[in-house]
Write a protein that holds these residues in place. Structure first.
Motif, PDB file in Angstrom:
ATOM      1  N   LEU A  42      38.514  42.092  39.355  1.00  0.00           N
ATOM      2  CA  LEU A  42      38.697  42.095  40.810  1.00  0.00           C
ATOM      3  C   LEU A  42      37.486  41.648  41.651  1.00  0.00           C
ATOM      4  CD1 LEU A  42      39.343  45.980  40.883  1.00  0.00           C
ATOM      5  CD2 LEU A  42      40.980  44.216  40.893  1.00  0.00           C
ATOM      6  N   GLU A  43      36.444  41.450  41.060  1.00  0.00           N
ATOM      7  CA  GLU A  43      35.339  40.723  41.483  1.00  0.00           C
ATOM      8  C   GLU A  43      35.598  39.361  41.903  1.00  0.00           C
ATOM      9  OE1 GLU A  43      32.030  41.057  38.762  1.00  0.00           O
ATOM     10  OE2 GLU A  43      31.668  43.551  39.203  1.00  0.00           O
ATOM     11  N   VAL A  44      36.485  38.855  41.251  1.00  0.00           N
ATOM     12  CA  VAL A  44      36.726  37.135  41.117  1.00  0.00           C
ATOM     13  C   VAL A  44      37.810  36.855  42.019  1.00  0.00           C
ATOM     14  CG1 VAL A  44      35.415  36.612  39.093  1.00  0.00           C
ATOM     15  CG2 VAL A  44      37.748  36.845  39.023  1.00  0.00           C
ATOM     16  N   LEU A  45      38.681  37.886  42.442  1.00  0.00           N
ATOM     17  CA  LEU A  45      39.878  37.662  43.205  1.00  0.00           C
ATOM     18  C   LEU A  45      39.647  37.477  44.440  1.00  0.00           C
ATOM     19  CD1 LEU A  45      42.452  40.480  41.918  1.00  0.00           C
ATOM     20  CD2 LEU A  45      42.602  38.090  41.250  1.00  0.00           C
ATOM     21  N   PRO A  46      40.071  36.144  45.255  1.00  0.00           N
ATOM     22  CA  PRO A  46      39.897  35.637  46.153  1.00  0.00           C
ATOM     23  C   PRO A  46      40.402  36.889  47.362  1.00  0.00           C
ATOM     24  CG  PRO A  46      41.002  33.922  45.116  1.00  0.00           C
ATOM     25  CD  PRO A  46      40.959  35.153  44.130  1.00  0.00           C
ATOM     26  N   PRO A  47      39.872  36.838  48.687  1.00  0.00           N
ATOM     27  CA  PRO A  47      40.545  37.856  49.712  1.00  0.00           C
ATOM     28  C   PRO A  47      41.837  37.560  49.838  1.00  0.00           C
ATOM     29  CG  PRO A  47      38.295  36.949  50.491  1.00  0.00           C
ATOM     30  CD  PRO A  47      38.538  36.078  49.009  1.00  0.00           C
ATOM     31  N   GLY A  48      42.507  38.666  50.002  1.00  0.00           N
ATOM     32  CA  GLY A  48      43.925  38.618  50.240  1.00  0.00           C
ATOM     33  C   GLY A  48      44.672  38.656  48.990  1.00  0.00           C
ATOM     34  N   SER A  49      44.014  38.869  47.960  1.00  0.00           N
ATOM     35  CA  SER A  49      44.678  38.718  46.742  1.00  0.00           C
ATOM     36  C   SER A  49      45.417  40.084  46.531  1.00  0.00           C
ATOM     37  CB  SER A  49      43.728  38.581  45.484  1.00  0.00           C
ATOM     38  OG  SER A  49      43.482  37.055  45.472  1.00  0.00           O
ATOM     39  N   TYR A  50      46.149  40.243  45.301  1.00  0.00           N
ATOM     40  CA  TYR A  50      46.951  41.558  44.971  1.00  0.00           C
ATOM     41  C   TYR A  50      46.702  41.896  43.723  1.00  0.00           C
ATOM     42  CZ  TYR A  50      49.446  41.160  49.667  1.00  0.00           C
ATOM     43  OH  TYR A  50      49.660  41.172  50.749  1.00  0.00           O
ATOM     44  N   LEU A  51      46.893  43.216  43.245  1.00  0.00           N
ATOM     45  CA  LEU A  51      46.669  43.426  41.639  1.00  0.00           C
ATOM     46  C   LEU A  51      47.878  44.429  41.661  1.00  0.00           C
ATOM     47  CD1 LEU A  51      45.637  43.932  39.091  1.00  0.00           C
ATOM     48  CD2 LEU A  51      44.121  45.939  40.207  1.00  0.00           C
ATOM     49  N   ALA A  52      48.603  44.216  40.690  1.00  0.00           N
ATOM     50  CA  ALA A  52      49.875  45.319  40.332  1.00  0.00           C
ATOM     51  C   ALA A  52      49.613  45.537  38.933  1.00  0.00           C
ATOM     52  CB  ALA A  52      51.154  44.402  40.384  1.00  0.00           C
ATOM     53  N   ILE A  53      49.824  46.968  38.817  1.00  0.00           N
ATOM     54  CA  ILE A  53      49.818  47.537  37.445  1.00  0.00           C
ATOM     55  C   ILE A  53      50.924  48.560  37.209  1.00  0.00           C
ATOM     56  CG2 ILE A  53      48.181  49.394  36.256  1.00  0.00           C
ATOM     57  CD1 ILE A  53      45.872  48.326  37.620  1.00  0.00           C
ATOM     58  N   SER A  54      51.308  48.542  35.956  1.00  0.00           N
ATOM     59  CA  SER A  54      52.163  49.404  35.539  1.00  0.00           C
ATOM     60  C   SER A  54      51.729  50.150  34.289  1.00  0.00           C
ATOM     61  CB  SER A  54      53.695  49.080  35.209  1.00  0.00           C
ATOM     62  OG  SER A  54      53.728  48.030  34.303  1.00  0.00           O
ATOM     63  N   HIS A  55      52.142  51.199  33.879  1.00  0.00           N
ATOM     64  CA  HIS A  55      51.077  52.159  32.844  1.00  0.00           C
ATOM     65  C   HIS A  55      51.894  53.472  32.681  1.00  0.00           C
ATOM     66  CE1 HIS A  55      47.607  54.194  31.326  1.00  0.00           C
ATOM     67  NE2 HIS A  55      46.938  53.149  31.264  1.00  0.00           N
ATOM     68  N   ALA A  56      51.812  53.911  31.078  1.00  0.00           N
ATOM     69  CA  ALA A  56      52.419  55.299  30.822  1.00  0.00           C
ATOM     70  C   ALA A  56      51.565  56.103  31.530  1.00  0.00           C
ATOM     71  CB  ALA A  56      52.140  55.140  29.339  1.00  0.00           C
ATOM     72  N   GLY A  57      52.174  57.166  32.190  1.00  0.00           N
ATOM     73  CA  GLY A  57      51.342  58.338  33.028  1.00  0.00           C
ATOM     74  C   GLY A  57      51.757  59.698  32.510  1.00  0.00           C
TER      75      GLY A  57
END
Length: 280
Positions: A183-198
Protein backbone atom coordinates in the motif's frame (compact mmCIF):
# COMPACT_ATOMS: atom_id res chain seq x y z
CA UNK A 1 -14.65 -33.95 -13.57
CA UNK A 2 -13.71 -37.08 -15.47
CA UNK A 3 -14.39 -35.35 -18.77
CA UNK A 4 -11.80 -32.64 -18.17
CA UNK A 5 -8.90 -32.52 -20.58
CA UNK A 6 -5.73 -33.83 -19.01
CA UNK A 7 -2.34 -32.21 -19.20
CA UNK A 8 0.07 -35.05 -18.50
CA UNK A 9 2.16 -34.27 -21.56
CA UNK A 10 5.46 -32.41 -21.74
CA UNK A 11 6.54 -31.16 -18.31
CA UNK A 12 8.36 -27.84 -18.11
CA UNK A 13 11.65 -27.80 -16.17
CA UNK A 14 11.28 -27.17 -12.45
CA UNK A 15 7.70 -28.46 -12.18
CA UNK A 16 7.24 -31.12 -9.50
CA UNK A 17 4.53 -33.50 -10.68
CA UNK A 18 4.82 -35.65 -7.56
CA UNK A 19 3.21 -33.05 -5.29
CA UNK A 20 -0.10 -31.27 -5.80
CA UNK A 21 -0.11 -27.55 -6.54
CA UNK A 22 -2.84 -25.21 -5.31
CA UNK A 23 -2.65 -23.36 -8.63
CA UNK A 24 -3.07 -26.56 -10.65
CA UNK A 25 -5.93 -27.82 -8.48
CA UNK A 26 -7.60 -24.44 -9.02
CA UNK A 27 -6.97 -24.79 -12.74
CA UNK A 28 -8.63 -28.20 -12.76
CA UNK A 29 -11.64 -26.87 -10.85
CA UNK A 30 -12.08 -24.27 -13.60
CA UNK A 31 -11.93 -26.93 -16.32
CA UNK A 32 -8.33 -26.26 -17.30
CA UNK A 33 -5.84 -28.74 -18.75
CA UNK A 34 -2.63 -27.58 -17.08
CA UNK A 35 -2.68 -30.09 -14.24
CA UNK A 36 -1.41 -33.56 -13.40
CA UNK A 37 -2.80 -36.71 -11.82
CA UNK A 38 -1.46 -35.74 -8.41
CA UNK A 39 -3.54 -32.53 -8.63
CA UNK A 40 -6.63 -34.37 -9.82
CA UNK A 41 -6.25 -36.87 -6.97
CA UNK A 42 -6.23 -34.05 -4.41
CA UNK A 43 -9.24 -32.49 -6.13
CA UNK A 44 -11.14 -35.76 -5.81
CA UNK A 45 -10.22 -35.94 -2.12
CA UNK A 46 -11.50 -32.40 -1.60
CA UNK A 47 -14.73 -33.30 -3.37
CA UNK A 48 -15.25 -36.21 -1.01
CA UNK A 49 -14.57 -34.09 2.06
CA UNK A 50 -16.26 -30.86 1.01
CA UNK A 51 -18.11 -31.11 -2.31
CA UNK A 52 -19.05 -27.42 -2.10
CA UNK A 53 -15.54 -26.00 -2.36
CA UNK A 54 -14.91 -26.28 -6.14
CA UNK A 55 -17.53 -23.57 -6.56
CA UNK A 56 -15.06 -21.18 -4.93
CA UNK A 57 -12.98 -21.06 -8.09
CA UNK A 58 -15.95 -20.24 -10.32
CA UNK A 59 -17.42 -17.68 -7.93
CA UNK A 60 -14.08 -15.94 -7.59
CA UNK A 61 -13.70 -15.73 -11.37
CA UNK A 62 -17.13 -14.14 -11.68
CA UNK A 63 -16.25 -11.55 -9.04
CA UNK A 64 -12.85 -10.89 -10.60
CA UNK A 65 -14.48 -10.31 -13.98
CA UNK A 66 -16.81 -7.67 -12.51
CA UNK A 67 -13.96 -5.95 -10.69
CA UNK A 68 -11.55 -5.78 -13.64
CA UNK A 69 -14.34 -4.69 -15.98
CA UNK A 70 -15.28 -1.79 -13.72
CA UNK A 71 -11.66 -0.76 -13.11
CA UNK A 72 -10.76 -0.78 -16.81
CA UNK A 73 -14.00 0.50 -18.30
CA UNK A 74 -15.36 2.90 -15.69
CA UNK A 75 -12.48 3.84 -13.38
CA UNK A 76 -10.03 4.32 -16.25
CA UNK A 77 -7.28 2.16 -14.77
CA UNK A 78 -4.73 1.01 -17.35
CA UNK A 79 -2.11 -0.63 -15.11
CA UNK A 80 -2.78 -3.87 -13.23
CA UNK A 81 -0.78 -6.13 -10.91
CA UNK A 82 -2.39 -9.54 -10.41
CA UNK A 83 -0.52 -11.04 -7.45
CA UNK A 84 -0.82 -14.77 -6.93
CA UNK A 85 -2.46 -14.96 -10.32
CA UNK A 86 -2.48 -18.72 -10.76
CA UNK A 87 -2.50 -20.50 -14.09
CA UNK A 88 -3.84 -18.69 -17.16
CA UNK A 89 -7.45 -19.59 -17.88
CA UNK A 90 -10.43 -18.12 -19.70
CA UNK A 91 -10.91 -14.39 -19.32
CA UNK A 92 -7.68 -13.53 -17.55
CA UNK A 93 -7.10 -10.07 -16.12
CA UNK A 94 -5.18 -8.93 -19.20
CA UNK A 95 -7.88 -10.16 -21.58
CA UNK A 96 -10.62 -8.29 -19.74
CA UNK A 97 -8.63 -5.09 -19.23
CA UNK A 98 -7.25 -4.97 -22.76
CA UNK A 99 -10.71 -5.65 -24.14
CA UNK A 100 -11.62 -2.14 -22.95
CA UNK A 101 -8.20 -0.55 -23.37
CA UNK A 102 -5.75 -2.28 -25.73
CA UNK A 103 -2.93 -0.24 -24.17
CA UNK A 104 -3.59 -1.59 -20.66
CA UNK A 105 -0.53 -3.15 -19.05
CA UNK A 106 -0.78 -6.18 -16.77
CA UNK A 107 1.88 -7.82 -14.60
CA UNK A 108 1.14 -11.26 -13.22
CA UNK A 109 2.97 -12.35 -10.06
CA UNK A 110 3.34 -15.94 -8.88
CA UNK A 111 6.02 -18.30 -7.56
CA UNK A 112 4.47 -21.65 -8.50
CA UNK A 113 6.79 -23.34 -11.07
CA UNK A 114 3.82 -24.43 -13.19
CA UNK A 115 2.44 -20.90 -13.21
CA UNK A 116 5.86 -19.47 -14.02
CA UNK A 117 6.25 -21.80 -17.02
CA UNK A 118 2.88 -20.84 -18.45
CA UNK A 119 3.16 -17.21 -17.38
CA UNK A 120 6.31 -16.77 -19.44
CA UNK A 121 4.30 -17.85 -22.47
CA UNK A 122 2.11 -14.77 -22.06
CA UNK A 123 5.09 -12.64 -23.07
CA UNK A 124 5.28 -14.27 -26.47
CA UNK A 125 2.05 -12.94 -27.91
CA UNK A 126 1.18 -9.90 -25.80
CA UNK A 127 3.58 -6.98 -25.57
CA UNK A 128 1.50 -5.34 -22.83
CA UNK A 129 1.54 -8.36 -20.50
CA UNK A 130 4.43 -9.24 -18.20
CA UNK A 131 5.22 -11.92 -15.65
CA UNK A 132 7.11 -11.68 -12.36
CA UNK A 133 8.33 -14.90 -10.77
CA UNK A 134 8.19 -13.95 -7.11
CA UNK A 135 6.50 -14.79 -3.82
CA UNK A 136 3.84 -12.20 -2.94
CA UNK A 137 4.66 -12.71 0.77
CA UNK A 138 8.02 -11.06 0.00
CA UNK A 139 6.96 -7.58 -1.11
CA UNK A 140 10.52 -6.32 -1.58
CA UNK A 141 11.18 -9.05 -4.16
CA UNK A 142 7.93 -8.34 -5.98
CA UNK A 143 8.25 -4.56 -5.92
CA UNK A 144 11.88 -4.67 -6.99
CA UNK A 145 11.24 -6.81 -10.06
CA UNK A 146 11.62 -4.65 -13.22
CA UNK A 147 8.10 -5.06 -14.69
CA UNK A 148 6.45 -4.18 -11.36
CA UNK A 149 8.88 -1.38 -10.56
CA UNK A 150 8.41 0.20 -13.99
CA UNK A 151 4.63 0.04 -13.66
CA UNK A 152 4.76 1.84 -10.31
CA UNK A 153 7.41 4.38 -11.29
CA UNK A 154 5.06 5.89 -13.86
CA UNK A 155 3.12 7.39 -10.95
CA UNK A 156 -0.25 6.63 -12.52
CA UNK A 157 -3.00 4.67 -10.74
CA UNK A 158 -2.42 0.94 -10.48
CA UNK A 159 -4.93 -1.77 -9.60
CA UNK A 160 -3.44 -4.40 -7.28
CA UNK A 161 -5.41 -7.66 -7.19
CA UNK A 162 -5.06 -10.25 -4.41
CA UNK A 163 -7.65 -12.89 -5.33
CA UNK A 164 -8.00 -15.88 -2.96
CA UNK A 165 -4.37 -15.56 -1.90
CA UNK A 166 -4.12 -13.84 1.48
CA UNK A 167 -6.04 -16.59 3.27
CA UNK A 168 -3.06 -18.87 2.61
CA UNK A 169 -0.94 -16.73 4.99
CA UNK A 170 -1.78 -18.11 8.46
CA UNK A 171 -0.66 -15.13 10.56
CA UNK A 172 -3.05 -12.18 10.35
CA UNK A 173 -0.56 -9.63 11.70
CA UNK A 174 2.03 -10.79 9.19
CA UNK A 175 -0.56 -10.42 6.43
CA UNK A 176 -1.24 -6.81 7.50
CA UNK A 177 2.48 -6.06 7.49
CA UNK A 178 2.89 -7.54 4.01
CA UNK A 179 -0.05 -5.55 2.67
CA UNK A 180 1.18 -2.32 4.24
CA UNK A 181 4.38 -2.56 2.20
CA UNK A 182 2.35 -2.81 -0.99
CA UNK A 183 0.00 0.00 0.00
CA UNK A 184 2.86 2.39 0.76
CA UNK A 185 4.13 2.31 -2.82
CA UNK A 186 0.82 2.43 -4.68
CA UNK A 187 0.43 5.80 -6.45
CA UNK A 188 -2.50 8.05 -5.47
CA UNK A 189 -5.72 7.00 -7.17
CA UNK A 190 -4.72 3.33 -7.14
CA UNK A 191 -7.04 0.48 -6.20
CA UNK A 192 -6.72 -2.71 -4.17
CA UNK A 193 -9.06 -5.67 -4.73
CA UNK A 194 -9.10 -8.61 -2.31
CA UNK A 195 -11.11 -11.84 -2.22
CA UNK A 196 -10.75 -14.13 0.78
CA UNK A 197 -12.34 -17.08 2.59
CA UNK A 198 -14.46 -15.66 5.40
CA UNK A 199 -16.36 -16.54 8.54
CA UNK A 200 -18.37 -13.83 10.33
CA UNK A 201 -18.13 -15.83 13.59
CA UNK A 202 -21.31 -14.20 14.83
CA UNK A 203 -23.45 -17.25 15.49
CA UNK A 204 -25.41 -16.75 12.27
CA UNK A 205 -26.30 -19.57 9.85
CA UNK A 206 -23.60 -18.18 7.54
CA UNK A 207 -21.04 -18.51 10.33
CA UNK A 208 -22.17 -22.07 11.08
CA UNK A 209 -21.82 -23.01 7.41
CA UNK A 210 -18.37 -21.40 7.19
CA UNK A 211 -17.21 -23.27 10.32
CA UNK A 212 -18.35 -26.60 8.86
CA UNK A 213 -16.52 -25.97 5.57
CA UNK A 214 -13.48 -24.64 7.41
CA UNK A 215 -13.21 -27.85 9.43
CA UNK A 216 -13.68 -29.99 6.32
CA UNK A 217 -10.86 -28.45 4.29
CA UNK A 218 -8.39 -28.12 7.15
CA UNK A 219 -6.68 -31.45 6.40
CA UNK A 220 -6.12 -30.59 2.72
CA UNK A 221 -5.14 -26.94 3.28
CA UNK A 222 -3.72 -26.64 6.82
CA UNK A 223 -2.56 -23.05 6.30
CA UNK A 224 -5.92 -21.81 5.02
CA UNK A 225 -7.39 -19.19 7.36
CA UNK A 226 -11.02 -18.09 7.31
CA UNK A 227 -11.20 -14.53 8.61
CA UNK A 228 -13.98 -12.18 9.66
CA UNK A 229 -15.02 -9.33 7.35
CA UNK A 230 -13.37 -6.90 9.80
CA UNK A 231 -10.07 -8.79 9.64
CA UNK A 232 -10.22 -8.87 5.85
CA UNK A 233 -11.05 -5.17 5.86
CA UNK A 234 -7.93 -4.45 7.89
CA UNK A 235 -5.78 -5.58 4.97
CA UNK A 236 -6.90 -2.47 3.06
CA UNK A 237 -5.11 -0.26 5.59
CA UNK A 238 -6.05 3.41 5.25
CA UNK A 239 -7.50 3.06 1.77
CA UNK A 240 -11.08 4.14 1.18
CA UNK A 241 -13.32 1.07 0.88
CA UNK A 242 -15.81 1.37 -1.95
CA UNK A 243 -19.42 0.52 -1.28
CA UNK A 244 -20.70 -2.00 -0.31
CA UNK A 245 -17.48 -2.66 1.64
CA UNK A 246 -16.25 -6.16 2.47
CA UNK A 247 -19.15 -8.43 1.57
CA UNK A 248 -19.75 -11.89 0.17
CA UNK A 249 -18.54 -11.97 -3.42
CA UNK A 250 -22.00 -12.45 -4.90
CA UNK A 251 -23.10 -9.28 -3.05
CA UNK A 252 -20.33 -7.13 -4.48
CA UNK A 253 -21.33 -4.87 -7.34
CA UNK A 254 -19.37 -2.12 -9.09
CA UNK A 255 -20.15 1.42 -7.89
CA UNK A 256 -23.48 2.36 -9.43
CA UNK A 257 -24.19 -1.22 -10.49
CA UNK A 258 -26.28 -4.05 -9.16
CA UNK A 259 -25.09 -7.30 -7.61
CA UNK A 260 -25.64 -10.46 -9.66
CA UNK A 261 -29.12 -11.92 -9.41
CA UNK A 262 -28.00 -15.34 -8.19
CA UNK A 263 -30.35 -17.91 -6.70
CA UNK A 264 -28.04 -18.95 -3.89
CA UNK A 265 -28.72 -21.74 -1.46
CA UNK A 266 -26.55 -22.51 1.55
CA UNK A 267 -23.45 -23.31 -0.49
CA UNK A 268 -19.76 -22.56 -0.50
CA UNK A 269 -20.21 -19.24 -2.25
CA UNK A 270 -21.48 -17.84 1.04
CA UNK A 271 -18.04 -18.11 2.63
CA UNK A 272 -16.14 -16.05 0.06
CA UNK A 273 -15.77 -12.35 0.87
CA UNK A 274 -14.19 -9.49 -0.97
CA UNK A 275 -13.93 -5.77 -1.45
CA UNK A 276 -12.29 -2.99 -3.43
CA UNK A 277 -10.65 0.14 -2.01
CA UNK A 278 -9.09 3.29 -3.45
CA UNK A 279 -5.98 5.13 -2.32
CA UNK A 280 -6.72 8.86 -1.98
Amino acid sequence: MADHPKGDGVVAPGIDTTRPSVARVYDYALGGKDNYEVDRALYRQILEIAPETPEWARENRRWLGRVITWLARDAGVSRFIDAGSGLPTAQNTHQIAQGFNPAAEVVYVDNDPAVIAHGRALLLDNAQTYFTAADLTRPDDVLGDPPVARLLEAGEPVALVMALMLHHIPDTNQTREIMQKYLEVLPPGSYLAISHAGNPRDGSPAAELATVIEDKVKSSFPNLRFRTPAEIGSFFGDLELLEPGVVRLFEWAPPGGEAPDDDLQADARRVLYGGVARKP
